[in-house]
Design a protein around this motif. Structure first.
Motif, PDB file in Angstrom:
ATOM      1  N   UNK A 101       8.331   8.437  -4.840  1.00 56.57           N
ATOM      2  CA  UNK A 101       7.253   8.128  -3.924  1.00 56.57           C
ATOM      3  C   UNK A 101       7.430   6.830  -3.173  1.00 56.57           C
ATOM      4  N   UNK A 102       8.663   6.458  -2.931  1.00 59.91           N
ATOM      5  CA  UNK A 102       8.950   5.194  -2.253  1.00 59.91           C
ATOM      6  C   UNK A 102       8.686   5.338  -0.761  1.00 59.91           C
ATOM      7  N   UNK A 103       7.941   4.375  -0.231  1.00 58.70           N
ATOM      8  CA  UNK A 103       7.635   4.363   1.188  1.00 58.70           C
ATOM      9  C   UNK A 103       8.657   3.529   1.948  1.00 58.70           C
ATOM     10  N   UNK A 104       8.884   2.308   1.489  1.00 55.46           N
ATOM     11  CA  UNK A 104       9.805   1.397   2.145  1.00 55.46           C
ATOM     12  C   UNK A 104      11.141   1.432   1.414  1.00 55.46           C
ATOM     13  N   UNK A 105      12.010   2.347   1.827  1.00 50.64           N
ATOM     14  CA  UNK A 105      13.260   2.572   1.107  1.00 50.64           C
ATOM     15  C   UNK A 105      14.253   1.446   1.288  1.00 50.64           C
TER      16      UNK A 105
END
Length: 124
Positions: A101-105
């Motif tokens: 669920x990572x937004x800012x990879x």
């Protein structure tokens, strides 16, 4: 829980190539992301490349774009970083990271799971 095992680091001459591997094991899901970060002596850890597992969408730091390529093997839950045209300034410890669920990879704070790091040294 995710465990990451890295391999492929070593010493290479400038202009050469290396391929890093990171195998993920444990409880993995199709929605996770994996990334590569690096840290040189005296510097902050910086983003190198990332991939969203199911879509295959890739992200690269400007400093490596066109030289490095991140890829995945879905069956083996393994991510690769092919590094071409290596420069002495690429010398660093390279870390594999993963998370769900990572937004800012591109941000290292987003990743809860990390490998042990593998040393890449580029000589001139």
């Amino acid at each position: 829980q995710v465990q990451l095992v890295e391999s492929g680091g070593g010493l290479v001459q400038a202009g050469g190539s290396l391929r890093l591997s990171c195998a993920a094991s444990g409880r993995t899901f199709s929605g996770y992301a994996m990334g590569w970060f690096r840290q040189a002596p005296g510097l902050e850890r910086e983003f190198v490349a990332a991939i969203r597992w199911t879509s295959g969408t890739t992200y690269y730091a400007d400093s490596v774009k066109g030289r490095f390529a991140i890829s995945r093997d879905n069956a083996k839950n393994t991510v690769y970083l092919l590094m071409n045209s290596l420069k002495p300034e690429d010398t660093a410890v390279y870390y594999c990271a993963a998370g769900f669920g990572i937004v800012l990879v591109t941000t290292n704070d987003e990743y809860p799971y990390w490998g042990q790091g593998t040393q890449v040294t580029v000589s001139s």
